[in-house]
Write a protein that holds these residues in place. Structure first.
Motif, PDB file in Angstrom:
ATOM      1  N   GLU A   1       3.544 -13.565 -23.876  1.00 57.55           N
ATOM      2  CA  GLU A   1       2.613 -13.807 -22.778  1.00 57.55           C
ATOM      3  C   GLU A   1       3.308 -13.932 -21.428  1.00 57.55           C
ATOM      4  N   LYS A   2       4.545 -14.411 -21.416  1.00 61.02           N
ATOM      5  CA  LYS A   2       5.266 -14.593 -20.160  1.00 61.02           C
ATOM      6  C   LYS A   2       6.545 -13.765 -20.053  1.00 61.02           C
ATOM      7  N   VAL A   3       7.002 -13.209 -21.166  1.00 65.68           N
ATOM      8  CA  VAL A   3       8.314 -12.563 -21.213  1.00 65.68           C
ATOM      9  C   VAL A   3       8.161 -11.039 -21.283  1.00 65.68           C
ATOM     10  N   TRP A   4       8.881 -10.364 -20.396  1.00 65.70           N
ATOM     11  CA  TRP A   4       8.845  -8.906 -20.324  1.00 65.70           C
ATOM     12  C   TRP A   4      10.267  -8.359 -20.258  1.00 65.70           C
ATOM     13  N   GLU A   5      10.427  -7.136 -20.727  1.00 65.51           N
ATOM     14  CA  GLU A   5      11.588  -6.331 -20.381  1.00 65.51           C
ATOM     15  C   GLU A   5      11.259  -5.566 -19.112  1.00 65.51           C
ATOM     16  N   VAL A   6      12.204  -5.537 -18.178  1.00 62.62           N
ATOM     17  CA  VAL A   6      11.995  -4.828 -16.918  1.00 62.62           C
ATOM     18  C   VAL A   6      13.196  -3.940 -16.628  1.00 62.62           C
ATOM     19  N   LEU A   7      12.971  -2.940 -15.811  1.00 64.83           N
ATOM     20  CA  LEU A   7      14.040  -2.059 -15.348  1.00 64.83           C
ATOM     21  C   LEU A   7      14.310  -2.384 -13.883  1.00 64.83           C
ATOM     22  N   VAL A   8      15.564  -2.683 -13.576  1.00 68.87           N
ATOM     23  CA  VAL A   8      15.948  -3.019 -12.208  1.00 68.87           C
ATOM     24  C   VAL A   8      17.049  -2.052 -11.778  1.00 68.87           C
ATOM     25  N   PRO A   9      16.691  -0.949 -11.129  1.00 67.93           N
ATOM     26  CA  PRO A   9      17.713   0.029 -10.712  1.00 67.93           C
ATOM     27  C   PRO A   9      18.640  -0.542  -9.638  1.00 67.93           C
ATOM     28  N   GLU A  10      19.854  -0.057  -9.615  1.00 68.41           N
ATOM     29  CA  GLU A  10      20.792  -0.275  -8.506  1.00 68.41           C
ATOM     30  C   GLU A  10      21.208  -1.731  -8.308  1.00 68.41           C
ATOM     31  N   LEU A  11      21.158  -2.542  -9.338  1.00 65.12           N
ATOM     32  CA  LEU A  11      21.571  -3.925  -9.155  1.00 65.12           C
ATOM     33  C   LEU A  11      22.036  -4.514 -10.481  1.00 65.12           C
ATOM     34  N   ASN A  12      23.222  -5.104 -10.471  1.00 62.72           N
ATOM     35  CA  ASN A  12      23.697  -5.848 -11.634  1.00 62.72           C
ATOM     36  C   ASN A  12      23.210  -7.286 -11.537  1.00 62.72           C
ATOM     37  N   LEU A  13      22.387  -7.667 -12.450  1.00 64.05           N
ATOM     38  CA  LEU A  13      21.812  -9.002 -12.444  1.00 64.05           C
ATOM     39  C   LEU A  13      22.683  -9.968 -13.225  1.00 64.05           C
TER      40      LEU A  13
END
Length: 347
Positions: free
Chosen positions: A98-110
């Motif tokens: 309900e609160k947790v997702w996989e996301v794609l974050v281009p161009e940034l090392n998190l």
């Protein structure tokens, strides 16, 4: 012994549907349709509005009523109390809870514990980041209906390079979609109108629904080469749909999925040894020419690019040489590709 593969095809820019049919002055159910025979490999060029004429009384159409959600956002990234990146693009990829997702974050090392600020009302915390994987796991500050409310107010639909205008989210919906969850439109059903569905019903052709929430198909970076079996998507098939499929098969009718998502869900369910009245879960089923189809008798779908795994699935319905020959015909006849394009009915 090496198998000689059929010649590759390429889709010219002019055949990428860059706008919805309605914006081109065309009703959504009047897009072109190529009807392709599984038995002979021959085809007929027609309009999607003529679909009832290619089905029989007692056939069952199974549709995916997952609703497309906004999946592209801008966020400020906070690390150790400081903003280290502003207006960073973030794309939803897959809902895990309900609160947790996989996301794609281009161009940034998190980094773990980084904060993403989407608005004054919505943020997310990085709870798992691995640089060798394309997706980052985040936990949002809101859940369920409130989360979707915030997503709808701040995001926009996924739009690829062949779409030159930012069409509103309404254009990325099927008329029957009612369960939010897909980050990309289950586009094979877009051509249906309520009028056409009523004509099908009047002809004795039944419909049933399931949900498969589509994930992110294009990862924006050539370094990520995921096998199709790594593309896990959540599906849910209600008892009424399972019953309709079983009854159709018993009565000698044909089960026709609308979209590769529906094929994937139905064929996954058929491989589960279960007597449950309804079935839900995750599917990573990869269907190709070596996969026996246990449920699907035909398929309504769009036109797929040569490197797409969806095209591999189509080869489970039809000899690949015949399929490529038919696609070459579609190219010559000017059929349009992608989510706003034309329809291929394999039966």
């Amino acid at each position: 012994m090496n198998t000689v593969m059929p010649p590759a095809f390429t889709v010219p820019e002019r055949l990428n549907a860059s706008s919805p049919p309605e914006a081109r002055g065309l009703r959504r159910d009047f897009v072109k349709m190529m009807v392709l025979s599984r038995q002979s490999g021959s085809w007929i060029d027609t309009s999607f509005s003529q679909l009832p004429g290619f089905l029989r009384e007692g056939d069952l159409l199974v549709l995916n009523n997952s609703r497309t959600i906004p999946a592209v956002f801008k966020a400020d990234i906070e690390r150790n109390g400081f903003i280290c990146k502003r207006n960073q693009e973030v794309r939803l990829a897959r809902r895990l809870s309900e609160k947790v997702w996989e996301v794609l974050v281009p161009e940034l090392n998190l980094q773990k514990n980084d904060q993403m600020h989407f608005s004054s009302r919505l943020s997310a915390e990085v709870i798992n980041f691995k640089p060798e994987l394309p997706f980052t796991v985040v936990e949002f500050s809101a859940a369920s209906a409130r989360l979707f409310e915030e997503l709808y107010s701040t995001g926009e639909p996924v739009r690829y390079e062949y779409i030159h205008h930012p069409w509103s989210l309404d254009y990325y919906q099927t008329v029957y979609a009612n369960v939010p969850g897909s980050v990309e439109m289950p586009s094979a059903g877009r051509a249906f109108s309520w009028e056409l569905l009523q004509k099908l019903q009047a002809a004795g052709i039944r419909t049933a629904f399931l949900q498969l929430h589509t994930g992110l198909s294009y990862l924006l970076d050539d370094r990520w080469h995921q096998h199709p079996s790594h593309n896990k998507e959540h599906y849910s098939i209600p008892a009424a749909t399972l019953s309709a499929v079983k009854q159709t098969k018993k009565d000698g009718g044909r089960v026709v999925p609308v979209g590769t998502t529906v094929v994937r869900a139905l064929e996954t369910a058929a491989r589960r040894k279960s007597n449950l009245s309804s079935i839900s879960g995750w599917t990573d089923l990869y269907i190709n020419e070596a996969t026996p189809l246990r449920v699907a008798d035909g398929l309504i779908t769009g036109f797929h690019e040569p490197e797409a795994s969806h095209l591999d699935m189509l080869s489970a319905f039809l000899n690949r040489n015949q399929l490529i020959t038919a696609y070459q015909h579609a190219l010559k006849k000017g059929y349009l590709w992608h989510e706003f394009g034309d329809i291929n009915f394999i039966i």
